[in-house]
Design a protein around this motif. Sequence first.
Motif: not given
Length: 325
Positions: A8-15, A139-154
């Motif tokens: 989110n630090t380039n001038a073209l967009g958020v990837f 057979g696997f517990a859903s022990t997950v964490h989540v990453a979120i991002a948006d089009a502003s780069g947040d």
Amino acid sequence: MCTRILWNTNALGVFVARTMDWPTTTEPKLIIFPRGRQRQGNHLGTTALEMANPARWQSRYGSAVVSMYGLGTVDGFNEQGLAVHLLYLTATDFGTRHPQKQGVHAGLWGQYLLDNAATVKEALDLMAQIQPVMITIQGFASTVHVAIADASGDSAILEYLNGELVIHHGRQYQIMTNDPPYDEQLAYRAQFDFTNATRQTPLPGNVDPSHRFVRADYFLQVLPEPRNQREAIASVLAIARNVSVPFGAPNKVPGSLYNTEYRTAMDLTHRYYVFELTTAPNILWFPLEKFELHPEAPVMMLDPSHPELAGDVAAQFAPVAAAPY
């Protein structure tokens, strides 16, 4: 095991790119969900979980996602440019069920956010209303964490530790892997100074999550400015490949090392999705704008494992009579 890289630090967009690392196939399917879908937080395939006060909602936004075992969303973005990535975290503890909060089983956690939020801030506000609920898949517990991002780069990293939601919110949170919890990952990363790095500068080189975290962050900081979308997507995919776990990597402790099954990359600015199976040399992509997302539109699905698929696969999606969730 997985890795997420947000540029989110380039001038073209958020990837953003991610790897999906798992001990067996997750049976991934690419799915286009139109807006207006009716969902409930205890829906699990063709069955319903016993759950107090399950969340019920109608999706505000259409989305493009990758499913896992047909039971939930592990990766995707919506038409507003909000992206979610679910990664494994052994320490995850959703805590005692609090029925005053609406329940959403962990496989639908990401989809709930995609359906209802346009930005990271909106997604974080929604977390006050729900509680993810642990399920077991293959057979696997859903022990997950989540990453979120948006089009502003947040960006934000969401983890449940000892029953409490821990949030790291800010554009600076670009990398996420797995264990240990995020605070410890950041502390390990702080041990390395790459200000004047050269090709002789030592980098952690194994496939341990902490090693992948540092290596992905290092290469992200030195990416050259992209000249076009193609270069930007290639750049984040290059890092995802660098931190992937090859098939046959040493695994002396059963269950401690998972091979990379696929990689994805997204252009959140232009709503563009890229998918790459590690068992095939082909790259698939599609722009979300090629799909109808109004409430009367059908759910569209594609099995990415077909060997003849390559390039823009938007026309290869087919409507499904019954969506998996």
